[in-house]
Scaffold this motif. Structure first.
Motif, mmCIF file in Angstrom:
data_model
loop_
_atom_site.group_PDB
_atom_site.id
_atom_site.type_symbol
_atom_site.label_atom_id
_atom_site.label_comp_id
_atom_site.label_asym_id
_atom_site.label_seq_id
_atom_site.Cartn_x
_atom_site.Cartn_y
_atom_site.Cartn_z
ATOM 1 N N ARG A 97 0.504 -1.371 0.007
ATOM 2 C CA ARG A 97 -0.061 -0.036 0.434
ATOM 3 C C ARG A 97 0.925 1.647 0.083
ATOM 4 N NH1 ARG A 97 -5.486 -1.450 3.558
ATOM 5 N NH2 ARG A 97 -5.800 -2.687 3.305
ATOM 6 N N ASP A 105 5.552 5.211 6.105
ATOM 7 C CA ASP A 105 5.650 5.803 6.995
ATOM 8 C C ASP A 105 6.070 5.333 7.998
ATOM 9 O OD1 ASP A 105 3.803 6.347 9.294
ATOM 10 O OD2 ASP A 105 2.068 6.796 8.519
ATOM 11 N N ALA A 108 4.616 3.967 11.336
ATOM 12 C CA ALA A 108 3.638 2.387 10.637
ATOM 13 C C ALA A 108 4.546 1.540 10.748
ATOM 14 C CB ALA A 108 2.604 2.253 10.160
ATOM 15 N N SER A 139 -4.182 -4.397 11.223
ATOM 16 C CA SER A 139 -5.381 -3.428 9.674
ATOM 17 C C SER A 139 -5.337 -2.315 9.768
ATOM 18 C CB SER A 139 -6.111 -4.724 9.689
ATOM 19 O OG SER A 139 -6.738 -5.220 8.790
ATOM 20 N N ASP A 140 -6.067 -1.642 11.387
ATOM 21 C CA ASP A 140 -6.331 -0.423 10.879
ATOM 22 C C ASP A 140 -5.361 0.475 10.840
ATOM 23 O OD1 ASP A 140 -8.747 -1.502 11.670
ATOM 24 O OD2 ASP A 140 -9.033 -1.098 13.504
ATOM 25 N N VAL A 141 -4.205 0.078 11.475
ATOM 26 C CA VAL A 141 -2.831 0.874 10.885
ATOM 27 C C VAL A 141 -2.394 1.576 9.990
ATOM 28 C CG1 VAL A 141 -0.594 1.392 11.712
ATOM 29 C CG2 VAL A 141 -2.417 0.387 13.328
ATOM 30 N N THR A 142 -2.798 0.345 9.194
ATOM 31 C CA THR A 142 -1.778 -0.117 7.716
ATOM 32 C C THR A 142 -2.913 0.861 7.270
ATOM 33 O OG1 THR A 142 -1.513 -2.809 8.029
ATOM 34 C CG2 THR A 142 -1.503 -1.514 5.841
ATOM 35 N N ALA A 143 -4.263 0.297 7.084
ATOM 36 C CA ALA A 143 -5.255 1.210 6.461
ATOM 37 C C ALA A 143 -5.357 2.880 6.385
ATOM 38 C CB ALA A 143 -6.745 0.641 6.887
ATOM 39 N N LYS A 144 -5.324 3.148 7.824
ATOM 40 C CA LYS A 144 -5.173 4.629 7.946
ATOM 41 C C LYS A 144 -3.965 5.705 7.757
ATOM 42 C CE LYS A 144 -5.786 7.963 11.568
ATOM 43 N NZ LYS A 144 -6.427 8.266 12.985
ATOM 44 N N ARG A 145 -3.008 5.089 8.205
ATOM 45 C CA ARG A 145 -1.576 5.397 7.741
ATOM 46 C C ARG A 145 -1.122 5.235 6.517
ATOM 47 N NH1 ARG A 145 0.560 7.585 12.969
ATOM 48 N NH2 ARG A 145 1.920 8.406 11.133
ATOM 49 N N GLU A 148 -4.485 6.153 2.858
ATOM 50 C CA GLU A 148 -5.911 5.354 2.984
ATOM 51 C C GLU A 148 -6.731 6.812 3.693
ATOM 52 O OE1 GLU A 148 -6.725 1.904 2.414
ATOM 53 O OE2 GLU A 148 -4.655 1.251 1.488
ATOM 54 N N GLY A 149 -5.850 6.762 5.053
ATOM 55 C CA GLY A 149 -6.950 7.644 6.146
ATOM 56 C C GLY A 149 -7.206 8.867 5.999
#
Length: 149
Positions: A97, A105, A108, A139-145, A148-149
Motif C-alpha cells: 500500500r 510511514d 506505521a 489492519s487499522d493502522v495499515t489502512a489509516k497510515r 488511505e486514512g
C-alpha cells in the motif's frame, strides 16, 4: 475423474488417513526448530534494518522489508497460533500500500515491527480473541497510515 488420493489409500502400499496425519505431524515437528530459527533471524534483521534504532533506514528499499516478512510467512508454521504469519502479511500489505500511494510511514512500520516482536514472544500465549484484536488493530493502522486514512 478418478481421485488419485483415494486410489493411493486403497491400493497396495496405501496408508490410512490417521497414519498419514500422524506422519505429517511428526515431519512438521521435525521442522519446527528450523522454522523458528528462520523466524528469529528474519525478525532480528527486520528490527536491525528497519527498526527505529537504524538512523539510515530511510535509505533502504522497502522491498527488503517485504522479502523478510515473506520469509516469516513461509516459516510461520513453526509457531502455529502465534499470529506471526498474519502479522507478517500485514507488513507485506503495508509495504504494498505504501508503494501504491508513494508513501513511507515510519511510525506505521514501527508499529508493525513491534507487533511482530510481541507476537513472537507472546503470540502463542494469547487467546484467539486477543490475537484477532491485535491483528485488527494492525489492519487499522495499515489502512489509516498507508495513504488511505
Amino acid at each position: 475423474m478418478p481421485n488419485k488420493l483415494a486410489q493411493l489409500t486403497r491400493g497396495k502400499g496405501g496408508i490410512a488417513v490417521g497414519e498419514a496425519v500422524k506422519r505429517a505431524n511428526a515431519a512438521l515437528e521435525g521442522l519446527k526448530d528450523a522454522s523458528v530459527a528462520i523466524i528469529d533471524e528474519q525478525l532480528a534483521e527486520i528490527d536491525r534494518l528497519f527498526g527505529p534504532g537504524n538512523p539510515d533506514r530511510a535509505g533502504l528499499s522497502l522491498e527488503v522489508l517485504y522479502d523478510q516478512a515473506s520469509k516469516i510467512i513461509d516459516a510461520g508454521g513453526g509457531l502455529p497460533g502465534s499470529g506471526l504469519e498474519e502479522c507478517a502479511r500485514a507488513v507485506c500489505d503495508l509495504v504494498s500500500r505504501s508503494r501504491a500511494h508513494n508513501t513511507c510511514d515510519w511510525d506505521a512500520i514501527d508499529v508493525h515491527i513491534a507487533t511482530l516482536k510481541v507476537l513472537r514472544a507472546q503470540g502463542q500465549n494469547l487467546t484467539a480473541a486477543q490475537r484477532r484484536t491485535v491483528l485488527k488493530g494492525l489492519s487499522d493502522v495499515t489502512a489509516k497510515r498507508a495513504g488511505e486514512g
